[in-house]
Write an enzyme that holds these catalytic residues in place. Structure first.
Site, PDB file in Angstrom:
ATOM      1  N   CYS A 180      98.378  43.663  20.489  1.00  0.00           N
ATOM      2  CA  CYS A 180      99.666  44.324  20.740  1.00  0.00           C
ATOM      3  C   CYS A 180     100.253  44.840  19.427  1.00  0.00           C
ATOM      4  O   CYS A 180     100.032  44.278  18.368  1.00  0.00           O
ATOM      5  CB  CYS A 180     100.654  43.358  21.384  1.00  0.00           C
ATOM      6  SG  CYS A 180     100.235  42.880  23.080  1.00  0.00           S
ATOM      7  N   GLU A 215      82.059  64.231  37.054  1.00  0.00           N
ATOM      8  CA  GLU A 215      82.057  62.951  36.346  1.00  0.00           C
ATOM      9  C   GLU A 215      80.642  62.676  35.849  1.00  0.00           C
ATOM     10  O   GLU A 215      79.666  62.963  36.524  1.00  0.00           O
ATOM     11  CB  GLU A 215      82.525  61.829  37.291  1.00  0.00           C
ATOM     12  CG  GLU A 215      82.354  60.421  36.776  1.00  0.00           C
ATOM     13  CD  GLU A 215      83.075  60.158  35.467  1.00  0.00           C
ATOM     14  OE1 GLU A 215      82.447  59.556  34.576  1.00  0.00           O
ATOM     15  OE2 GLU A 215      84.253  60.556  35.333  1.00  0.00           O
ATOM     16  N   TYR A 241      86.362  64.960  34.421  1.00  0.00           N
ATOM     17  CA  TYR A 241      86.410  63.542  34.050  1.00  0.00           C
ATOM     18  C   TYR A 241      87.026  62.769  35.218  1.00  0.00           C
ATOM     19  O   TYR A 241      87.968  62.003  35.071  1.00  0.00           O
ATOM     20  CB  TYR A 241      87.226  63.312  32.775  1.00  0.00           C
ATOM     21  CG  TYR A 241      86.950  64.270  31.640  1.00  0.00           C
ATOM     22  CD1 TYR A 241      85.961  64.018  30.693  1.00  0.00           C
ATOM     23  CD2 TYR A 241      87.698  65.446  31.498  1.00  0.00           C
ATOM     24  CE1 TYR A 241      85.725  64.893  29.642  1.00  0.00           C
ATOM     25  CE2 TYR A 241      87.463  66.327  30.451  1.00  0.00           C
ATOM     26  CZ  TYR A 241      86.475  66.048  29.530  1.00  0.00           C
ATOM     27  OH  TYR A 241      86.264  66.926  28.489  1.00  0.00           O
ATOM     28  N   GLN A 252      93.061  52.741  36.198  1.00  0.00           N
ATOM     29  CA  GLN A 252      94.274  52.557  35.412  1.00  0.00           C
ATOM     30  C   GLN A 252      94.606  51.076  35.307  1.00  0.00           C
ATOM     31  O   GLN A 252      94.599  50.354  36.298  1.00  0.00           O
ATOM     32  CB  GLN A 252      95.432  53.328  36.037  1.00  0.00           C
ATOM     33  CG  GLN A 252      95.318  54.836  35.868  1.00  0.00           C
ATOM     34  CD  GLN A 252      95.419  55.270  34.410  1.00  0.00           C
ATOM     35  OE1 GLN A 252      96.088  54.627  33.609  1.00  0.00           O
ATOM     36  NE2 GLN A 252      94.743  56.354  34.079  1.00  0.00           N
ATOM     37  N   CYS A 281     104.955  36.524  22.704  1.00  0.00           N
ATOM     38  CA  CYS A 281     103.603  35.982  22.598  1.00  0.00           C
ATOM     39  C   CYS A 281     103.451  35.201  21.298  1.00  0.00           C
ATOM     40  O   CYS A 281     103.659  35.756  20.213  1.00  0.00           O
ATOM     41  CB  CYS A 281     102.560  37.098  22.654  1.00  0.00           C
ATOM     42  SG  CYS A 281     100.862  36.507  22.430  1.00  0.00           S
ATOM     43  N   ASP A 296      91.276  64.591  32.834  1.00  0.00           N
ATOM     44  CA  ASP A 296      91.696  63.297  32.322  1.00  0.00           C
ATOM     45  C   ASP A 296      90.619  62.802  31.364  1.00  0.00           C
ATOM     46  O   ASP A 296      89.842  61.896  31.678  1.00  0.00           O
ATOM     47  CB  ASP A 296      91.876  62.311  33.488  1.00  0.00           C
ATOM     48  CG  ASP A 296      92.406  60.955  33.045  1.00  0.00           C
ATOM     49  OD1 ASP A 296      92.777  60.820  31.868  1.00  0.00           O
ATOM     50  OD2 ASP A 296      92.439  60.034  33.886  1.00  0.00           O
ATOM     51  N   CYS A 312      96.665  37.948  16.350  1.00  0.00           N
ATOM     52  CA  CYS A 312      95.985  38.806  17.323  1.00  0.00           C
ATOM     53  C   CYS A 312      96.385  40.266  17.143  1.00  0.00           C
ATOM     54  O   CYS A 312      97.564  40.579  16.951  1.00  0.00           O
ATOM     55  CB  CYS A 312      96.327  38.335  18.732  1.00  0.00           C
ATOM     56  SG  CYS A 312      95.719  39.404  20.043  1.00  0.00           S
ATOM     57  N   CYS A 369      95.580  60.004  27.291  1.00  0.00           N
ATOM     58  CA  CYS A 369      95.923  58.661  26.827  1.00  0.00           C
ATOM     59  C   CYS A 369      96.117  58.620  25.317  1.00  0.00           C
ATOM     60  O   CYS A 369      96.389  57.550  24.769  1.00  0.00           O
ATOM     61  CB  CYS A 369      94.855  57.656  27.250  1.00  0.00           C
ATOM     62  SG  CYS A 369      93.212  57.987  26.598  1.00  0.00           S
TER      63      CYS A 369
END
Length: 422
Positions: free
Chosen positions: A97, A305, A281, A252, A86, A352, A94, A379
């Site tokens: 990433c 939820e 969740y 996702q 990139c 989750d 940026c 995550c």
């Protein structure tokens, strides 16, 4: 010598911002950087790799014990270093990433090292970790993204730890139709734009105001050059089923992630006929819906939820599964205690949680309920490790762990952990 003090007695930095010096880089750390040392201080360095010798430039210095820096020149490169695919990635550019300068196999090893270190440091566990790649390669995987917009209406992404917008013509990790739907036009007056492309190739853009609130939504269908008003929900496919979600609502991000996580959760849960599953969740009902057929007509799956739109989508997605129920409510300790009082002891709990994790109070309530298995989708490896520490202290043991590279080129990694009663 006493540490220099800031306005409220807090230690402050030493004024190193803009300074350049040479360091030999140490281990990778959680957050997309590596650890080095200079004159007795820790330096968190981005755009480098363990073992490299680099020239760094300090970008932030607010604490007496550490500062942040970018590697601006590589004197001795690590074997995993590659040319960034990139053109917008690199020091001062940026911030989307973290690992563009690392080959994909090297990224997998770095992420495994981070998960291993977090579990060791925060949970006291020595776990062998392998980060599994998903199909499709490290580019063009992002099916949903949020772009910033500068004051002139030009879209882009923000610099690392900054509000400055780097204007982009493209984002190579984002699916091309989604990237071009935002980056090929101007957005005067907007604060940002959410974009998503679904399994049918339908691209949805949601314009946000300066406070991040949605103001309008447009849909572009494959083969059409004229945006339409939104109609219905976006279509997703996972676990052999079709799912509906709000156009830019949570799902996702990697197209292969939902299938991989459903397989991992189902394998760890090993649900049998007649069992009760609590899915916390639950979002649009992905994990609860995948497990519901296994509990059979005599079993029960309760999906909890807090978001009303996600609950509405879950109601639609699970309508053909009479053993599945959708409950709207926050997952906190008092609410969960009340729910468990109505539900009784679940056989399996799947959770989750958001990036901050379930937290110690919810983790203790779950352990007190005594399910035979807790399947934790995370995550953030630090949040996972902290909650695992609470669960193991309450009588559970970590019996399985899988890590997935659901976010190539970034520092993020998705984990699925199995905890069983010790």
């Amino acid at each position: 010598m006493a540490e220099p003090q800031g306005p409220e007695g807090r230690p402050k930095g030493l004024g190193w911002v803009g300074s350049r010096f040479v360091v030999t880089v140490g281990a990778v750390a959680h957050g997309g950087h590596c650890v080095a040392r200079h004159e007795g201080r820790v330096v968190f360095v981005r755009h480098t790799l363990p073992g490299e010798r680099v020239v760094v430039e300090v970008t932030e210095d607010r604490h007496a014990s550490f500062c942040r820096a970018d590697a601006v020149e590589v004197l001795e490169a690590a074997p995993d270093r590659v040319e960034r695919p990139c053109p917008y990635s690199g020091p001062g550019r940026c911030g989307g990433c973290d690992w563009q300068h690392v080959g994909h196999e090297g990224q997998l090893r770095l992420k495994a090292d981070v998960v291993r270190e977090q579990l060791a440091r925060l949970a006291g566990l020595d776990v062998d970790v392998v980060c599994e790649a998903l199909p499709g390669g490290p580019l063009r995987w992002r099916s949903r993204a949020r772009f910033a917009v500068d004051r002139s209406g030009a879209p882009g992404l923000r610099r690392h730890r900054s509000h400055d917008v780097v204007v982009l013509d493209d984002c190579p990790i984002t699916a091309e139709p989604a990237a071009q739907a935002v980056l090929s036009r101007s957005w005067p007056g907007a604060g940002g734009v959410d974009v998503a492309v679904d399994s049918a190739g339908v691209v949805t853009t949601t314009r946000l105001d300066r406070r991040g609130r949605p103001t309008s939504t447009r849909v572009l269908r494959p083969g059409s050059e004229v945006p339409a008003e939104p109609a219905g929900r976006a279509q997703r496919t996972a676990g052999g089923r079709d799912w509906e979600v709000e156009g830019t609502g949570f799902w996702q991000v990697h197209p292969a992630a939902a299938d991989a996580l459903v397989a991992a959760v189902s394998g760890y849960a090993a649900v049998g006929p007649g069992e009760t599953v609590l899915d916390l969740y639950a979002g649009a009902g992905l994990f609860g819906g995948a497990l519901a057929p296994a509990v059979g007509a005599a079993g029960r799956v309760v999906c909890v939820e807090s978001d009303a739109a996600a609950c509405a989508a879950a109601d639609v997605n699970l309508a053909d599964l009479p053993q599945a129920e959708v409950w709207q409510g926050d997952v906190d300790a008092p609410g969960l205690t009340e729910l468990l009082g109505d539900l009784g002891r679940p056989d399996v709990v799947v959770l989750d949680p958001p990036r901050a994790g379930a937290g110690p109070d919810v983790s203790r309530v779950l352990a007190g309920a005594g399910p035979r298995a807790v399947v934790y989708v995370a995550c953030d490896p630090a949040s996972l490790a902290r909650d695992v520490a609470v669960l193991t202290a309450a009588g559970y043991r970590l019996d399985g762990l899988r890590a997935f590279d659901c976010f190539p080129m970034t520092a993020h990694v998705e984990c699925v952990a199995l905890l069983v009663r010790a």
